[in-house]
Design an enzyme around this catalytic site. Structure first.
Site, PDB file in Angstrom:
ATOM      1  N   ASP A  25      -4.038   0.348   0.179  1.00  0.00           N
ATOM      2  CA  ASP A  25      -3.454   1.463  -0.561  1.00  0.00           C
ATOM      3  C   ASP A  25      -4.630   2.329  -1.048  1.00  0.00           C
ATOM      4  OD1 ASP A  25      -1.808   2.949  -2.481  1.00  0.00           O
ATOM      5  OD2 ASP A  25      -2.738   1.645  -3.995  1.00  0.00           O
ATOM      6  N   ASP A  27      -4.685   5.124  -4.119  1.00  0.00           N
ATOM      7  CA  ASP A  27      -4.812   5.274  -5.579  1.00  0.00           C
ATOM      8  C   ASP A  27      -4.840   3.935  -6.293  1.00  0.00           C
ATOM      9  OD1 ASP A  27      -4.806   8.136  -6.156  1.00  0.00           O
ATOM     10  OD2 ASP A  27      -2.825   8.140  -5.246  1.00  0.00           O
TER      11      ASP A  27
END
Ligand code: M1P
Length: 269
Positions: A25, A27
């Site tokens: 991922d 953020d």
């Protein structure tokens, strides 16, 4: 240029851990929320890329990932073997684009306008500490809805997030949309600070796994070990589906420092 940069790494079939890929991922896993990647993280990713394949899978669109992970002279698609923007609806393999998919084609203009009109009316009745601009961002594979607006500054983002924790602005809007459009086949995901994503059910982060599996047909590599690292791995978070998918080994991280720590332990970097 992206393909040239990728050529400094061994070919996918020559990596020591050939059947392994690490997906990240963006953020709060590779970067701070909406922030930029550190040199230390880039160095760890580069070391890892000499051992196995690496990719990112983010909810945001590619320009945001370019801002966060790349620089004006480095294309983000050169930094990873696989780049999956908008959950993989926009995808790159070794710097080259793969087939993309379209939210608007899937939903159709008529239904889309009903959704937009309802959302704008709903948000028009909200009183918030602040409102800025760009309340609905139209992306290729999804739409992103933000009650404060995507133009909010860093401070305004944090203020909204704190306000939302108390007043559940996003959760209530998601509930209203689910109630109004029960037959649209849409999923709603609150993955960031000021907005939520809307996409066809199934177009969550697991969507990108079809591109990973397709490597079998291209180079014969069967990615049997798919590590996924994300911070929003709880039910309702936008990393949840891929984190619990039987095809992946899920790793929950606190922040980018924790990602580095876990990678060092797992891969002896
Ligand atoms: O990657 C997580 C989310 O990042 C952004 O969220 P926000 O602007 O609300 O912090 C968005 O790009 C969102 O689409 C994405 O899921």
């Amino acid at each position: 240029m992206a393909t040239e940069a990728a050529s400094v790494y061994p070919a996918l079939q020559d990596r020591p851990l050939k059947g392994t890929i690490c997906l990240f991922d963006v953020d709060k896993t590779l970067t701070p929320a909406r922030g930029t990647v550190t040199a230390e993280m880039l160095s760890i990713l580069s070391q890892l890329r000499h051992k196995c394949a690496i990719g990112f899978v983010g909810g945001s669109n590619l320009p945001k990932q370019q801002e966060q992970l790349g620089t004006s002279s480095i294309n983000v698609t050169s930094l990873f073997d696989f780049c999956f923007a908008e959950n993989g609806l926009i995808a790159f393999r070794l710097g080259e684009p793969l087939v993309s998919n379209s939210f608007i084609q899937w939903l159709g203009e008529e239904k889309y306008q009903k959704l937009v009109n309802f959302t704008l009316k709903y948000m028009g009745n909200l009183e918030l500490p602040k409102k800025r601009g760009t309340f609905i961002e139209f992306r290729n594979g999804m739409i992103n809805i933000s009650p404060i607006g995507r133009n909010a500054s860093g401070d305004e983002r944090r203020e909204f997030e704190a306000y939302d924790k108390v007043h559940n602005i996003r959760r209530d809007l998601v509930d209203a949309l689910k109630k109004e459009f029960p037959d649209y086949g849409l999923s709603y995901s609150i993955g960031g600070e000021i907005s939520f994503d809307v996409f066809p059910t199934g177009w969550d982060k697991t969507y990108c796994l079809q591109h990973v599996e397709a490597e079998k047909e291209i180079t014969g590599i069967d990615y049997k070990t798919i590590h996924f690292f994300g911070d929003k791995t709880f039910p309702g978070g936008n990393d949840y589906e891929i984190y619990v998918d039987p095809r992946t080994i899920g790793h929950s991280v606190e922040d980018p420092d924790d990602t580095i720590k876990q990678l060092k332990e797992l891969f002896k970097l």
